[in-house]
Motif scaffolding. Structure first.
Motif, PDB file in Angstrom:
ATOM      1  N   UNK A  19      33.165  39.039  51.471  1.00 45.84           N
ATOM      2  CA  UNK A  19      34.490  39.177  52.087  1.00 45.84           C
ATOM      3  C   UNK A  19      35.120  37.796  52.299  1.00 45.84           C
ATOM      4  N   UNK A  20      34.363  36.878  52.933  1.00 47.53           N
ATOM      5  CA  UNK A  20      34.933  35.566  53.248  1.00 47.53           C
ATOM      6  C   UNK A  20      35.119  34.709  52.004  1.00 47.53           C
ATOM      7  N   UNK A  21      34.281  34.891  51.019  1.00 47.43           N
ATOM      8  CA  UNK A  21      34.473  34.156  49.761  1.00 47.43           C
ATOM      9  C   UNK A  21      35.749  34.622  49.069  1.00 47.43           C
ATOM     10  N   UNK A  22      35.980  35.931  49.045  1.00 50.49           N
ATOM     11  CA  UNK A  22      37.203  36.464  48.432  1.00 50.49           C
ATOM     12  C   UNK A  22      38.435  36.035  49.226  1.00 50.49           C
ATOM     13  N   UNK A  23      38.341  36.051  50.540  1.00 50.52           N
ATOM     14  CA  UNK A  23      39.460  35.621  51.377  1.00 50.52           C
ATOM     15  C   UNK A  23      39.782  34.149  51.114  1.00 50.52           C
ATOM     16  N   UNK A 130      50.404  32.614  55.543  1.00 50.12           N
ATOM     17  CA  UNK A 130      49.245  32.644  54.654  1.00 50.12           C
ATOM     18  C   UNK A 130      48.176  33.583  55.211  1.00 50.12           C
ATOM     19  N   UNK A 131      47.932  33.495  56.499  1.00 45.37           N
ATOM     20  CA  UNK A 131      46.930  34.358  57.127  1.00 45.37           C
ATOM     21  C   UNK A 131      47.373  35.819  57.076  1.00 45.37           C
ATOM     22  N   UNK A 132      48.664  36.058  57.278  1.00 42.83           N
ATOM     23  CA  UNK A 132      49.173  37.421  57.201  1.00 42.83           C
ATOM     24  C   UNK A 132      48.981  37.992  55.800  1.00 42.83           C
ATOM     25  N   UNK A 133      49.342  37.204  54.792  1.00 43.05           N
ATOM     26  CA  UNK A 133      49.169  37.645  53.405  1.00 43.05           C
ATOM     27  C   UNK A 133      47.700  37.899  53.107  1.00 43.05           C
ATOM     28  N   UNK A 134      46.820  37.035  53.613  1.00 47.68           N
ATOM     29  CA  UNK A 134      45.387  37.213  53.377  1.00 47.68           C
ATOM     30  C   UNK A 134      44.877  38.474  54.080  1.00 47.68           C
ATOM     31  N   UNK A 135      45.368  38.757  55.280  1.00 48.05           N
ATOM     32  CA  UNK A 135      44.953  39.972  55.990  1.00 48.05           C
ATOM     33  C   UNK A 135      45.337  41.225  55.210  1.00 48.05           C
ATOM     34  N   UNK A 136      46.571  41.246  54.709  1.00 52.29           N
ATOM     35  CA  UNK A 136      47.038  42.402  53.939  1.00 52.29           C
ATOM     36  C   UNK A 136      46.202  42.549  52.662  1.00 52.29           C
ATOM     37  N   UNK A 137      45.988  41.444  51.976  1.00 52.57           N
ATOM     38  CA  UNK A 137      45.207  41.481  50.741  1.00 52.57           C
ATOM     39  C   UNK A 137      43.779  41.946  51.008  1.00 52.57           C
ATOM     40  N   UNK A 138      43.170  41.451  52.075  1.00 47.70           N
ATOM     41  CA  UNK A 138      41.777  41.802  52.351  1.00 47.70           C
ATOM     42  C   UNK A 138      41.635  43.262  52.767  1.00 47.70           C
ATOM     43  N   UNK A 139      42.659  43.824  53.409  1.00 46.51           N
ATOM     44  CA  UNK A 139      42.601  45.263  53.708  1.00 46.51           C
ATOM     45  C   UNK A 139      42.564  46.075  52.424  1.00 46.51           C
ATOM     46  N   UNK A 142      39.172  45.544  50.685  1.00 52.02           N
ATOM     47  CA  UNK A 142      38.112  46.359  51.289  1.00 52.02           C
ATOM     48  C   UNK A 142      38.188  47.797  50.794  1.00 52.02           C
ATOM     49  N   UNK A 143      39.404  48.330  50.695  1.00 55.18           N
ATOM     50  CA  UNK A 143      39.559  49.712  50.226  1.00 55.18           C
ATOM     51  C   UNK A 143      39.113  49.855  48.774  1.00 55.18           C
ATOM     52  N   UNK A 144      39.423  48.866  47.947  1.00 59.43           N
ATOM     53  CA  UNK A 144      39.034  48.932  46.531  1.00 59.43           C
ATOM     54  C   UNK A 144      37.539  48.721  46.323  1.00 59.43           C
ATOM     55  N   UNK A 146      35.053  49.293  48.622  1.00 60.66           N
ATOM     56  CA  UNK A 146      34.174  49.994  49.566  1.00 60.66           C
ATOM     57  C   UNK A 146      33.049  50.735  48.839  1.00 60.66           C
ATOM     58  N   UNK A 147      33.292  51.208  47.630  1.00 55.37           N
ATOM     59  CA  UNK A 147      32.245  51.924  46.897  1.00 55.37           C
ATOM     60  C   UNK A 147      31.251  50.969  46.236  1.00 55.37           C
ATOM     61  N   UNK A 148      31.636  49.700  46.036  1.00 51.84           N
ATOM     62  CA  UNK A 148      30.742  48.739  45.389  1.00 51.84           C
ATOM     63  C   UNK A 148      29.845  47.995  46.386  1.00 51.84           C
ATOM     64  N   UNK A 149      30.212  48.043  47.654  1.00 48.44           N
ATOM     65  CA  UNK A 149      29.440  47.344  48.657  1.00 48.44           C
ATOM     66  C   UNK A 149      28.223  48.164  49.048  1.00 48.44           C
ATOM     67  N   UNK A 150      27.176  47.509  49.501  1.00 51.49           N
ATOM     68  CA  UNK A 150      25.981  48.276  49.900  1.00 51.49           C
ATOM     69  C   UNK A 150      26.277  49.152  51.104  1.00 51.49           C
ATOM     70  N   UNK A 151      25.557  50.256  51.210  1.00 49.60           N
ATOM     71  CA  UNK A 151      25.753  51.182  52.334  1.00 49.60           C
ATOM     72  C   UNK A 151      25.386  50.514  53.638  1.00 49.60           C
ATOM     73  N   UNK A 152      26.101  50.898  54.664  1.00 50.48           N
ATOM     74  CA  UNK A 152      25.834  50.354  56.001  1.00 50.48           C
ATOM     75  C   UNK A 152      24.909  51.311  56.721  1.00 50.48           C
ATOM     76  N   UNK A 153      24.268  50.802  57.738  1.00 46.43           N
ATOM     77  CA  UNK A 153      23.341  51.629  58.512  1.00 46.43           C
ATOM     78  C   UNK A 153      24.131  52.591  59.378  1.00 46.43           C
TER      79      UNK A 153
END
Length: 153
Positions: A19-23, A130-139, A142-144, A146-153
């Motif tokens: 997440x932080x690397x992509x951000x 910049x932070x606002x644009x990054x927040x929108x992009x990261x939301x 995350x939606x795109x 979510x299926x590729x990330x490992x399952x959470x407990x």
């Protein structure tokens, strides 16, 4: 050692790192966009102007009128009756006393303004586009992803 309740979701370290690397990559790309850079500087100028106007315009004027108004029990006639002799004494005084009074008022104005400016900067920090644009992009990221990330407990 951290314990988790059954209702708490643990976040895996690889997911957080991704997440932080992509951000960080997105922020590097978006900082090169001229429109957003121009919007950034415009918002910085508006933010600073707004803070200065509130701190040196509104608050000192409000305090200068509110305190005498309160001391006169919210009666403008009493307030005027108290202030007219003070103004008459100022007009009748010599230039040195007038200069001292004016400089004292300027120092009071500046000190009230700077106190409110510091508190205003602390209470209302600047929000970068910049932070606002990054927040929108990261939301959306995350939606795109979510299926590729490992399952959470």
């Amino acid at each position: 050692m951290t314990t988790y309740s059954p209702h708490t979701r643990a976040v895996d370290a690889p997911e957080v790192a991704a997440y932080w690397a992509e951000r960080r990559r997105y922020l590097e790309r978006v900082r090169k966009v001229p429109e957003i850079r121009q919007r950034f500087w415009r918002e910085v100028a508006i933010y600073l102007l707004r803070r200065l106007l509130w701190s040196f315009g509104f608050f000192p004027i409000f305090i200068a009128f509110w305190i005498p108004f309160v001391l006169s029990s919210f009666n403008p006639v009493v307030m005027a009756a108290d202030l007219i002799p003070l103004l008459q004494d100022f007009v009748d005084s010599n230039p040195e006393v007038q200069a001292t009074t004016i400089s004292t008022l300027a120092i009071a104005w500046a000190s009230i303004g700077f106190i409110f400016l510091v508190f205003d900067f602390v209470l209302t920090p600047f929000r970068s586009p910049y932070e606002y644009e990054a927040d929108v992009y990261m939301r959306s990221w995350e939606q795109l992803n979510v299926d590729q990330l490992p399952d959470k407990m």
